[in-house]
Design a protein around this motif. Structure first.
Motif, mmCIF file in Angstrom:
data_model
loop_
_atom_site.group_PDB
_atom_site.id
_atom_site.type_symbol
_atom_site.label_atom_id
_atom_site.label_comp_id
_atom_site.label_asym_id
_atom_site.label_seq_id
_atom_site.Cartn_x
_atom_site.Cartn_y
_atom_site.Cartn_z
ATOM 1 N N GLY A 171 40.967 12.262 91.332
ATOM 2 C CA GLY A 171 42.329 11.962 90.911
ATOM 3 C C GLY A 171 42.903 10.725 91.567
ATOM 4 O O GLY A 171 43.977 10.249 91.178
ATOM 5 N N THR A 184 47.226 7.970 87.227
ATOM 6 C CA THR A 184 48.564 8.495 86.963
ATOM 7 C C THR A 184 48.452 9.987 86.678
ATOM 8 O O THR A 184 47.353 10.515 86.454
ATOM 9 C CB THR A 184 49.195 7.808 85.750
ATOM 10 O OG1 THR A 184 48.402 8.120 84.581
ATOM 11 C CG2 THR A 184 49.261 6.294 85.930
ATOM 12 N N GLY A 185 49.591 10.654 86.627
ATOM 13 C CA GLY A 185 49.578 12.063 86.278
ATOM 14 C C GLY A 185 48.993 12.300 84.892
ATOM 15 O O GLY A 185 48.206 13.233 84.683
ATOM 16 N N ASP A 186 49.357 11.468 83.937
ATOM 17 C CA ASP A 186 48.859 11.630 82.562
ATOM 18 C C ASP A 186 47.350 11.444 82.499
ATOM 19 O O ASP A 186 46.651 12.191 81.808
ATOM 20 C CB ASP A 186 49.552 10.642 81.630
ATOM 21 C CG ASP A 186 51.006 11.000 81.361
ATOM 22 O OD1 ASP A 186 51.390 12.151 81.646
ATOM 23 O OD2 ASP A 186 51.748 10.129 80.873
ATOM 24 N N LYS A 187 46.838 10.426 83.204
ATOM 25 C CA LYS A 187 45.394 10.191 83.191
ATOM 26 C C LYS A 187 44.640 11.333 83.874
ATOM 27 O O LYS A 187 43.528 11.695 83.461
ATOM 28 C CB LYS A 187 45.068 8.866 83.868
ATOM 29 C CG LYS A 187 45.462 7.640 83.055
ATOM 30 C CD LYS A 187 44.676 7.563 81.757
ATOM 31 C CE LYS A 187 44.987 6.297 80.987
ATOM 32 N NZ LYS A 187 44.252 6.256 79.675
ATOM 33 N N LEU A 188 45.239 11.906 84.914
ATOM 34 C CA LEU A 188 44.611 13.054 85.560
ATOM 35 C C LEU A 188 44.537 14.220 84.587
ATOM 36 O O LEU A 188 43.494 14.886 84.474
ATOM 37 C CB LEU A 188 45.387 13.456 86.806
ATOM 38 C CG LEU A 188 44.893 14.724 87.514
ATOM 39 C CD1 LEU A 188 43.435 14.570 87.957
ATOM 40 C CD2 LEU A 188 45.781 15.061 88.700
ATOM 41 N N LEU A 221 42.584 14.627 95.427
ATOM 42 C CA LEU A 221 43.753 13.759 95.518
ATOM 43 C C LEU A 221 43.742 12.992 96.834
ATOM 44 O O LEU A 221 43.287 13.495 97.856
ATOM 45 C CB LEU A 221 45.053 14.569 95.446
ATOM 46 C CG LEU A 221 45.404 15.284 94.145
ATOM 47 C CD1 LEU A 221 46.806 15.880 94.257
ATOM 48 C CD2 LEU A 221 45.304 14.364 92.943
ATOM 49 N N ASP A 251 50.518 6.733 95.431
ATOM 50 C CA ASP A 251 49.401 7.039 94.523
ATOM 51 C C ASP A 251 49.796 8.106 93.498
ATOM 52 O O ASP A 251 48.979 8.957 93.127
ATOM 53 C CB ASP A 251 48.156 7.480 95.310
ATOM 54 C CG ASP A 251 46.883 7.448 94.457
ATOM 55 O OD1 ASP A 251 46.685 6.454 93.736
ATOM 56 O OD2 ASP A 251 46.107 8.424 94.494
ATOM 57 N N ASN A 252 51.036 8.066 93.032
ATOM 58 C CA ASN A 252 51.512 9.013 91.998
ATOM 59 C C ASN A 252 51.287 10.471 92.409
ATOM 60 O O ASN A 252 51.039 11.338 91.572
ATOM 61 C CB ASN A 252 50.799 8.746 90.666
ATOM 62 C CG ASN A 252 51.001 7.338 90.153
ATOM 63 O OD1 ASN A 252 52.123 6.936 89.841
ATOM 64 N ND2 ASN A 252 49.922 6.560 90.091
ATOM 65 N N LYS A 282 50.947 14.090 90.126
ATOM 66 C CA LYS A 282 49.630 14.724 90.015
ATOM 67 C C LYS A 282 49.654 16.163 90.526
ATOM 68 O O LYS A 282 48.951 17.027 89.980
ATOM 69 C CB LYS A 282 48.589 13.875 90.731
ATOM 70 C CG LYS A 282 48.289 12.590 89.960
ATOM 71 C CD LYS A 282 47.168 11.774 90.533
ATOM 72 C CE LYS A 282 47.551 10.948 91.695
ATOM 73 N NZ LYS A 282 46.595 9.850 91.988
ATOM 74 N N VAL A 313 50.871 18.180 87.680
ATOM 75 C CA VAL A 313 49.791 18.409 86.715
ATOM 76 C C VAL A 313 48.880 19.529 87.196
ATOM 77 O O VAL A 313 48.496 20.428 86.429
ATOM 78 C CB VAL A 313 48.985 17.109 86.495
ATOM 79 C CG1 VAL A 313 47.678 17.399 85.741
ATOM 80 C CG2 VAL A 313 49.813 16.082 85.754
ATOM 81 N N LEU A 314 48.518 19.497 88.474
ATOM 82 C CA LEU A 314 47.588 20.486 89.012
ATOM 83 C C LEU A 314 48.200 21.882 89.074
ATOM 84 O O LEU A 314 47.486 22.886 88.951
ATOM 85 C CB LEU A 314 47.099 20.046 90.392
ATOM 86 C CG LEU A 314 46.159 18.843 90.346
ATOM 87 C CD1 LEU A 314 45.980 18.233 91.719
ATOM 88 C CD2 LEU A 314 44.811 19.248 89.761
#
Length: 349
Positions: free
Chosen positions: A39, A43-47, A66, A108-109, A113, A116-117
């Motif tokens: 991760g 970004t959160g979306d890419k993760l 992360l 690092d966003n 993230k 998201v997790l």
């Protein structure tokens, strides 16, 4: 000692930000190990997209890694960053790239993230560059996710225990890529996991995964015999079909004339083990511990190296055992690493 229960085999695939892929994480998990999707830098979306892709490829447990946020101090570090940028300028000009203006942001966003997790509910989240905040650990535990904290000595192990980690990944000096030291400017120790493990086991009852130079079934057997519950391997998977290694990286990684791996801050500002190429030789002596801003500075240079297949401009992350890496399917590498484990289990059946 707690037993390993996150996967069938005690083999963890290192996340390897920038080179790890959903395909690699899925292949390792599908073969009975535990794949970790990187991760870092996303970004959160890419993760979220990466996690979804892993789930399309396997129904087995996997994890996500992360980077802990890094405090940055523009007032303290701007002068030495400018000095490093000036040193890089001739190489940037030769490569026809513009060095970026620094973004003094070390997050690092991370917050996005973690959100998201919390929704993704993966089996495990590993952290590097520091112990995870207690509130983040609580949020992950609440959704059934275990927390794996990377440490490089007994002191960092105690900090991870205090944060609420469930498992530790003890990274020795032989590991490729970034050292997991909790402080950016700390000089990493030069001890392998074999030297470090007794002190860490004495400091905590948590299960310990070891990393650094684990390339063979005998290495795995040695680690388990010494008290580790599993091993984490990165370089062993770099030449596999599922790896995201680019051509320049592959050329340097397999070059017969590049013979030394060193710990350097030249590419990112954090200490990291790489094969010594021209970039390391030239810039390691003047590198500054200003992470992640140095990483921002060198990114276009590394991208130029990747675009032109120039091994001398890219970060050739590699553990000390990199010469033993084999091409082929990641599942075959998992099987080779776990060969002695499988033999032992067959004898006991």
């Amino acid at each position: 000692m707690s037993m390993w229960n996150l996967s069938e085999l005690p083999i963890v695939g290192a996340p390897m930000a920038g080179t790890g892929t959903p395909q690699l994480a899925a292949a390792i998990s599908g073969a009975g190990g535990l794949g970790l999707f990187p991760g870092g830098y996303l970004t959160g979306d890419k993760l979220a997209e990466g996690i979804a892709r892993v789930r399309e490829l396997t129904d087995q447990p996997f994890g996500v890694n992360l980077f802990m946020p890094t405090p940055v101090d523009e007032e303290r570090d701007s002068a030495r960053l400018r000095s490093y940028a000036e040193a890089l300028a001739p190489v940037a000009a030769a490569a026809d790239v513009q060095l970026p203006e620094p973004r003094w942001d070390g997050s690092d966003n991370f917050a996005a993230k973690v959100d998201v997790l919390e929704q993704a509910r993966v089996a495990v989240v590993s952290f590097i560059f520091g112990p995870p905040p207690a509130d983040v650990v609580r949020r992950l535990h609440a959704v059934g996710t275990q927390v794996l904290a990377t440490v490089t000595d007994a002191g960092e192990a105690r900090a991870a225990v205090a944060a609420g980690a469930d498992l530790l990944c003890l990274q020795g000096t032989d590991a490729g890529g970034h050292r997991g030291t909790h402080q950016v400017d700390a000089e990493p120790n030069s001890s392998g996991w074999r030297e470090l493990l007794p002190d860490v086991l004495a400091a905590t009852d948590l299960p310990v995964v070891v990393a650094g130079g684990v390339m063979t079934a005998q290495d795995v057997d040695d680690a388990l015999a010494a008290g580790a519950v599993a091993v984490q391997c990165g370089s062993a998977f770099l030449l596999t079909d599922e790896s995201g290694m680019n051509a320049a990286y592959r050329a340097g990684f397999t070059a017969a004339d590049l013979t030394e791996s060193v710990v350097t801050r030249a590419f990112s500002g954090r200490p990291a083990r790489a094969i010594r190429n021209d970039f390391v030789a030239r810039f390691d002596p003047v590198a500054v511990p200003v992470y992640p801003i140095v990483n921002q500075l060198t990114k276009p240079l590394r991208a130029a190296g990747a675009a032109t297949d120039d091994r001398e401009l890219v970060s050739l992350w590699a553990g000390t055992g990199w010469r033993q890496a084999q091409p082929g399917a990641a599942a075959d590498v998992v099987a080779a690493l776990a060969a002695k484990v499988a033999e032992e289990r067959a004898r006991n059946e």
